[in-house]
Design a protein around this motif. Sequence first.
Motif, PDB file in Angstrom:
ATOM      1  N   PRO A  80       0.798  -1.233   0.000  1.00 33.73           N
ATOM      2  CA  PRO A  80       0.000   0.000   0.000  1.00 33.73           C
ATOM      3  C   PRO A  80       0.831   1.284   0.000  1.00 33.73           C
ATOM      4  CG  PRO A  80      -0.921  -1.587   1.537  1.00 33.73           C
ATOM      5  CD  PRO A  80       0.402  -2.135   1.100  1.00 33.73           C
ATOM      6  N   SER A  81       2.019   1.266   0.579  1.00 31.55           N
ATOM      7  CA  SER A  81       2.827   2.484   0.677  1.00 31.55           C
ATOM      8  C   SER A  81       4.065   2.444  -0.216  1.00 31.55           C
ATOM      9  CB  SER A  81       3.264   2.699   2.129  1.00 31.55           C
ATOM     10  OG  SER A  81       4.020   1.588   2.598  1.00 31.55           O
ATOM     11  N   ALA A  82       4.114   1.521  -1.175  1.00 33.14           N
ATOM     12  CA  ALA A  82       5.315   1.322  -1.981  1.00 33.14           C
ATOM     13  C   ALA A  82       5.488   2.420  -3.021  1.00 33.14           C
ATOM     14  CB  ALA A  82       5.261  -0.034  -2.668  1.00 33.14           C
ATOM     15  N   ASP A  83       6.743   2.866  -3.191  1.00 30.38           N
ATOM     16  CA  ASP A  83       7.062   3.805  -4.261  1.00 30.38           C
ATOM     17  C   ASP A  83       7.462   3.017  -5.510  1.00 30.38           C
ATOM     18  OD1 ASP A  83       9.636   2.865  -3.785  1.00 30.38           O
ATOM     19  OD2 ASP A  83      10.326   4.707  -2.817  1.00 30.38           O
ATOM     20  N   ALA A  84       7.864   3.718  -6.555  1.00 30.77           N
ATOM     21  CA  ALA A  84       8.158   3.060  -7.832  1.00 30.77           C
ATOM     22  C   ALA A  84       9.300   2.065  -7.709  1.00 30.77           C
ATOM     23  CB  ALA A  84       8.484   4.110  -8.895  1.00 30.77           C
ATOM     24  N   GLU A  85      10.359   2.420  -6.972  1.00 30.84           N
ATOM     25  CA  GLU A  85      11.501   1.510  -6.838  1.00 30.84           C
ATOM     26  C   GLU A  85      11.124   0.254  -6.072  1.00 30.84           C
ATOM     27  OE1 GLU A  85      14.863   3.514  -5.195  1.00 30.84           O
ATOM     28  OE2 GLU A  85      15.449   4.367  -7.128  1.00 30.84           O
ATOM     29  N   LEU A  86      10.301   0.410  -5.050  1.00 32.89           N
ATOM     30  CA  LEU A  86       9.890  -0.761  -4.283  1.00 32.89           C
ATOM     31  C   LEU A  86       8.951  -1.639  -5.103  1.00 32.89           C
ATOM     32  CD1 LEU A  86      10.442  -2.036  -1.595  1.00 32.89           C
ATOM     33  CD2 LEU A  86       8.585  -0.717  -0.588  1.00 32.89           C
ATOM     34  N   ARG A  87       8.097  -1.030  -5.916  1.00 31.77           N
ATOM     35  CA  ARG A  87       7.228  -1.826  -6.787  1.00 31.77           C
ATOM     36  C   ARG A  87       8.045  -2.611  -7.799  1.00 31.77           C
ATOM     37  NH1 ARG A  87       3.983   2.883  -6.510  1.00 31.77           N
ATOM     38  NH2 ARG A  87       4.713   3.569  -8.573  1.00 31.77           N
ATOM     39  N   GLU A  88       9.163  -2.049  -8.238  1.00 29.98           N
ATOM     40  CA  GLU A  88      10.061  -2.781  -9.126  1.00 29.98           C
ATOM     41  C   GLU A  88      10.653  -3.993  -8.403  1.00 29.98           C
ATOM     42  OE1 GLU A  88      14.289  -2.089 -11.527  1.00 29.98           O
ATOM     43  OE2 GLU A  88      13.235  -0.386 -10.653  1.00 29.98           O
ATOM     44  N   ALA A  89      11.016  -3.813  -7.140  1.00 29.57           N
ATOM     45  CA  ALA A  89      11.516  -4.937  -6.343  1.00 29.57           C
ATOM     46  C   ALA A  89      10.438  -6.000  -6.153  1.00 29.57           C
ATOM     47  CB  ALA A  89      12.012  -4.431  -4.992  1.00 29.57           C
ATOM     48  N   PHE A  90       9.194  -5.563  -5.954  1.00 27.54           N
ATOM     49  CA  PHE A  90       8.078  -6.504  -5.826  1.00 27.54           C
ATOM     50  C   PHE A  90       7.966  -7.363  -7.088  1.00 27.54           C
ATOM     51  CE2 PHE A  90       5.345  -3.575  -2.887  1.00 27.54           C
ATOM     52  CZ  PHE A  90       6.285  -3.715  -1.894  1.00 27.54           C
ATOM     53  N   ALA A  91       8.022  -6.711  -8.246  1.00 28.05           N
ATOM     54  CA  ALA A  91       7.864  -7.434  -9.511  1.00 28.05           C
ATOM     55  C   ALA A  91       8.959  -8.477  -9.685  1.00 28.05           C
ATOM     56  CB  ALA A  91       7.865  -6.444 -10.675  1.00 28.05           C
ATOM     57  N   ALA A  92      10.189  -8.122  -9.317  1.00 32.24           N
ATOM     58  CA  ALA A  92      11.289  -9.068  -9.436  1.00 32.24           C
ATOM     59  C   ALA A  92      11.092 -10.260  -8.507  1.00 32.24           C
ATOM     60  CB  ALA A  92      12.613  -8.370  -9.137  1.00 32.24           C
ATOM     61  N   ALA A  93      10.676  -9.995  -7.273  1.00 29.14           N
ATOM     62  CA  ALA A  93      10.464 -11.075  -6.303  1.00 29.14           C
ATOM     63  C   ALA A  93       9.321 -11.984  -6.732  1.00 29.14           C
ATOM     64  CB  ALA A  93      10.191 -10.486  -4.928  1.00 29.14           C
ATOM     65  N   GLU A  94       8.235 -11.388  -7.203  1.00 33.06           N
ATOM     66  CA  GLU A  94       7.091 -12.202  -7.642  1.00 33.06           C
ATOM     67  C   GLU A  94       7.443 -13.016  -8.879  1.00 33.06           C
ATOM     68  OE1 GLU A  94       3.205  -9.682  -6.219  1.00 33.06           O
ATOM     69  OE2 GLU A  94       4.433  -8.823  -7.830  1.00 33.06           O
ATOM     70  N   GLY A  95       8.228 -12.437  -9.796  1.00 37.11           N
ATOM     71  CA  GLY A  95       8.647 -13.188 -10.968  1.00 37.11           C
ATOM     72  C   GLY A  95       9.516 -14.379 -10.606  1.00 37.11           C
ATOM     73  N   GLU A  96      10.407 -14.180  -9.632  1.00 36.16           N
ATOM     74  CA  GLU A  96      11.284 -15.271  -9.203  1.00 36.16           C
ATOM     75  C   GLU A  96      10.498 -16.395  -8.540  1.00 36.16           C
ATOM     76  OE1 GLU A  96      14.740 -16.016  -5.885  1.00 36.16           O
ATOM     77  OE2 GLU A  96      14.627 -14.026  -6.818  1.00 36.16           O
ATOM     78  N   THR A  97       9.546 -16.037  -7.678  1.00 32.79           N
ATOM     79  CA  THR A  97       8.762 -17.080  -7.002  1.00 32.79           C
ATOM     80  C   THR A  97       7.870 -17.817  -7.983  1.00 32.79           C
ATOM     81  OG1 THR A  97       7.097 -15.425  -6.375  1.00 32.79           O
ATOM     82  CG2 THR A  97       8.788 -15.928  -4.759  1.00 32.79           C
ATOM     83  N   ASP A  98       7.300 -17.097  -8.948  1.00 30.72           N
ATOM     84  CA  ASP A  98       6.466 -17.755  -9.957  1.00 30.72           C
ATOM     85  C   ASP A  98       7.296 -18.722 -10.801  1.00 30.72           C
ATOM     86  OD1 ASP A  98       4.214 -16.439  -9.101  1.00 30.72           O
ATOM     87  OD2 ASP A  98       4.284 -14.892 -10.662  1.00 30.72           O
ATOM     88  N   LEU A  99       8.517 -18.315 -11.138  1.00 32.94           N
ATOM     89  CA  LEU A  99       9.378 -19.193 -11.911  1.00 32.94           C
ATOM     90  C   LEU A  99       9.663 -20.478 -11.147  1.00 32.94           C
ATOM     91  CD1 LEU A  99      11.219 -19.225 -14.572  1.00 32.94           C
ATOM     92  CD2 LEU A  99      13.091 -18.729 -12.985  1.00 32.94           C
ATOM     93  N   PHE A 100       9.975 -20.359  -9.857  1.00 31.30           N
ATOM     94  CA  PHE A 100      10.267 -21.560  -9.076  1.00 31.30           C
ATOM     95  C   PHE A 100       9.023 -22.434  -8.941  1.00 31.30           C
ATOM     96  CE2 PHE A 100      10.891 -24.062  -5.204  1.00 31.30           C
ATOM     97  CZ  PHE A 100      12.117 -24.653  -5.507  1.00 31.30           C
ATOM     98  N   ARG A 101       7.873 -21.813  -8.797  1.00 24.06           N
ATOM     99  CA  ARG A 101       6.637 -22.583  -8.690  1.00 24.06           C
ATOM    100  C   ARG A 101       6.419 -23.442  -9.931  1.00 24.06           C
ATOM    101  NH1 ARG A 101       3.700 -18.614  -7.440  1.00 24.06           N
ATOM    102  NH2 ARG A 101       3.549 -18.911  -5.191  1.00 24.06           N
ATOM    103  N   ARG A 102       6.758 -22.913 -11.086  1.00 24.12           N
ATOM    104  CA  ARG A 102       6.545 -23.640 -12.347  1.00 24.12           C
ATOM    105  C   ARG A 102       7.697 -24.573 -12.704  1.00 24.12           C
ATOM    106  NH1 ARG A 102       4.928 -18.486 -13.759  1.00 24.12           N
ATOM    107  NH2 ARG A 102       6.861 -18.109 -14.919  1.00 24.12           N
ATOM    108  N   HIS A 103       8.925 -24.152 -12.409  1.00 25.82           N
ATOM    109  CA  HIS A 103      10.077 -24.882 -12.951  1.00 25.82           C
ATOM    110  C   HIS A 103      11.107 -25.282 -11.887  1.00 25.82           C
ATOM    111  CE1 HIS A 103       8.465 -23.888 -16.812  1.00 25.82           C
ATOM    112  NE2 HIS A 103       8.684 -22.588 -16.685  1.00 25.82           N
ATOM    113  N   GLY A 104      10.706 -25.324 -10.621  1.00 24.16           N
ATOM    114  CA  GLY A 104      11.642 -25.601  -9.541  1.00 24.16           C
ATOM    115  C   GLY A 104      12.225 -27.000  -9.531  1.00 24.16           C
TER     116      GLY A 104
END
Length: 247
Positions: free
Chosen positions: A208-232
């Motif tokens: 809720p309080s994330a700025d643009a840089e933190l939202r970029e970090a969110f996207a990277a973290a979510e992409g990494e977890t999704d990748l592991f979920r599919r291809h771990g």
Amino acid sequence: MSSEAFFTLYSDLPRLGPGSDACTREALKRLTALPSAPRVVDLGCGTGRQTLVLAEALRTRILAVDLHRPYLDQLEREARARHLDALIETRQADMGALDLPAGSVDLLWSEGAIYHLGFGPGLRRWRPLLARGGQVAVTECTWLTDARPAEAVRFWAEGYPTMANIPENRSSAEAEGYEVVETFALPHSAWWDDYYSPLLERLERLRPSADAELREAFAAAEGETDLFRRHGDSYGYVFYLLRLREP
């Protein structure tokens, strides 16, 4: 991703990468015999979850090394809470350029950090620190199969282009003067229980309080977890247990 956004997202997590207390204990159990009071260094210790396990299990003094002072502060607080502070010394330093005396370490530990140096180059830099018969326990992100999904290949080609498979890493260790005692892959639970699940929970609290840089970090973290979920099943962290080869 900025360093400030990274530290905001990853602060106060149980772990900064895949692992578990059980895996740390299992690796300790599989090592060859240690001296009665081994000299132990934990390199790239982060917040030191494994450092605490080593101190509890070995009841010897552990030198915990990391570049980020807030991680070491967190480790010191937890060590005091567990009454382990007398066994844990922290040092803010570059794990690739330590000023420790040659031959002064019996057990060198590093979970999820050697990739900063590269697997073979890291082992090469650390070798002079080891005493005769000294041992190394490291976890390294590793290809587990030759059937590699294209999406995973693209991700790791950008994130860790030198990532190898187990036979290649064994050969690298042997080329750097080590005997391979054993290897074992960390289970999926070591990724989810104390790393990805708490990370995703923290992400939602911060959103809720994330700025643009933190939202970029969110996207990277979510992409990494999704990748592991599919291809771990195609990649994972592997414990490499090594011993300095006798001359």
